[in-house]
Design a protein around this motif. Structure first.
Motif, PDB file in Angstrom:
ATOM      1  N   VAL A  78      62.726  43.872  33.579  1.00  0.00           N
ATOM      2  CA  VAL A  78      61.529  43.969  33.370  1.00  0.00           C
ATOM      3  C   VAL A  78      60.788  44.454  34.570  1.00  0.00           C
ATOM      4  O   VAL A  78      60.818  44.189  35.601  1.00  0.00           O
ATOM      5  N   GLU A  79      60.456  45.918  34.074  1.00  0.00           N
ATOM      6  CA  GLU A  79      59.452  46.555  35.280  1.00  0.00           C
ATOM      7  C   GLU A  79      58.182  46.177  35.367  1.00  0.00           C
ATOM      8  O   GLU A  79      57.510  45.785  34.269  1.00  0.00           O
ATOM      9  N   SER A  80      57.606  46.671  36.850  1.00  0.00           N
ATOM     10  CA  SER A  80      56.277  46.322  36.818  1.00  0.00           C
ATOM     11  C   SER A  80      56.084  47.426  38.081  1.00  0.00           C
ATOM     12  O   SER A  80      56.892  48.016  38.513  1.00  0.00           O
ATOM     13  N   TYR A  90      62.091  53.671  33.966  1.00  0.00           N
ATOM     14  CA  TYR A  90      63.041  52.700  33.316  1.00  0.00           C
ATOM     15  C   TYR A  90      64.002  52.245  34.524  1.00  0.00           C
ATOM     16  O   TYR A  90      64.480  53.105  35.275  1.00  0.00           O
ATOM     17  N   CYS A  91      64.305  50.934  34.611  1.00  0.00           N
ATOM     18  CA  CYS A  91      65.376  50.422  35.366  1.00  0.00           C
ATOM     19  C   CYS A  91      66.523  50.232  34.187  1.00  0.00           C
ATOM     20  O   CYS A  91      66.401  49.944  33.079  1.00  0.00           O
ATOM     21  N   PHE A 128      75.433  56.264  30.316  1.00  0.00           N
ATOM     22  CA  PHE A 128      76.639  55.338  30.847  1.00  0.00           C
ATOM     23  C   PHE A 128      76.120  53.720  31.155  1.00  0.00           C
ATOM     24  O   PHE A 128      76.687  53.057  31.890  1.00  0.00           O
ATOM     25  N   TYR A 129      74.787  53.687  30.733  1.00  0.00           N
ATOM     26  CA  TYR A 129      74.111  52.353  31.240  1.00  0.00           C
ATOM     27  C   TYR A 129      74.063  51.737  29.911  1.00  0.00           C
ATOM     28  O   TYR A 129      73.802  51.941  28.886  1.00  0.00           O
ATOM     29  N   ASN A 130      74.377  50.204  30.173  1.00  0.00           N
ATOM     30  CA  ASN A 130      74.075  49.442  29.031  1.00  0.00           C
ATOM     31  C   ASN A 130      72.974  48.423  28.879  1.00  0.00           C
ATOM     32  O   ASN A 130      72.551  48.070  27.768  1.00  0.00           O
ATOM     33  N   TYR A 131      72.282  48.288  29.877  1.00  0.00           N
ATOM     34  CA  TYR A 131      71.138  47.575  29.968  1.00  0.00           C
ATOM     35  C   TYR A 131      69.905  48.351  30.403  1.00  0.00           C
ATOM     36  O   TYR A 131      69.843  48.848  31.415  1.00  0.00           O
ATOM     37  N   TRP A 132      68.770  47.998  29.910  1.00  0.00           N
ATOM     38  CA  TRP A 132      67.532  48.927  29.989  1.00  0.00           C
ATOM     39  C   TRP A 132      66.400  47.848  30.033  1.00  0.00           C
ATOM     40  O   TRP A 132      66.309  47.068  29.118  1.00  0.00           O
ATOM     41  N   GLY A 133      65.320  48.392  30.645  1.00  0.00           N
ATOM     42  CA  GLY A 133      64.146  47.452  30.625  1.00  0.00           C
ATOM     43  C   GLY A 133      63.287  48.439  29.812  1.00  0.00           C
ATOM     44  O   GLY A 133      63.542  49.486  29.065  1.00  0.00           O
ATOM     45  N   GLN A 134      61.913  47.884  29.493  1.00  0.00           N
ATOM     46  CA  GLN A 134      61.171  48.521  28.671  1.00  0.00           C
ATOM     47  C   GLN A 134      60.185  49.758  29.197  1.00  0.00           C
ATOM     48  O   GLN A 134      59.493  50.400  28.388  1.00  0.00           O
ATOM     49  N   GLY A 135      60.405  49.795  30.555  1.00  0.00           N
ATOM     50  CA  GLY A 135      59.661  50.939  31.049  1.00  0.00           C
ATOM     51  C   GLY A 135      58.131  50.566  31.575  1.00  0.00           C
ATOM     52  O   GLY A 135      57.724  49.682  31.210  1.00  0.00           O
TER      53      GLY A 135
END
Length: 126
Positions: A5-7, A94-95, A112-119
């Motif tokens: 979760v980004e902030s 995004y992280c 190459f990334y599997n997990y993402w935040g919502q931005g």
């Protein structure tokens, strides 16, 4: 279940600063590569910086000397300190995370990334 979760995004004038945070919940692995990406309207998502489990960092040339990636391994929070912001830095940030021994030369490629935040949105005005 893993969540990122980004902030910390917002609107600033050129030359200003922001610090983005990405809070991780759920366990991924003891060996991960985490990164910040950004995407401007009409453009591809591009990697900005990465950090691995050993704390080794990489920064894209476009942000080197202005942005710094770091991680609090106790609280599981990824940071991106952004100074001397420019209008070209505008975009959704995004992280991301992936299981890996270090962040290789591929660190700027989103596939190459599997997990993402919502931005979180960053807008820099001139």
């Amino acid at each position: 279940q893993v969540q990122l979760v980004e902030s910390g995004g917002g609107s600033v004038q050129a030359g200003g600063s922001l610090r983005l945070s990405c809070t991780q919940s759920g366990y991924i692995s003891s060996s991960i590569c985490m990164a910040w990406f950004r995407q401007a309207p009409g453009k591809e998502r591009e990697g900005v910086a990465s950090i691995d489990s050993a704390g080794t960092t990489k920064h894209a040339d476009s942000v080197k000397g202005r942005f710094t990636i770091s991680k609090d391994n106790v609280e599981n929070i990824l940071y991106l300190q952004m100074n001397s912001l420019e209008p070209a830095d505008t975009g959704m940030y995004y992280c991301a995370a992936t299981v890996s021994w270090g962040c290789g030369s591929w660190y700027r490629q989103s596939k190459f990334y599997n997990y993402w935040g919502q931005g979180t949105q960053v807008t820099v005005s001139s």
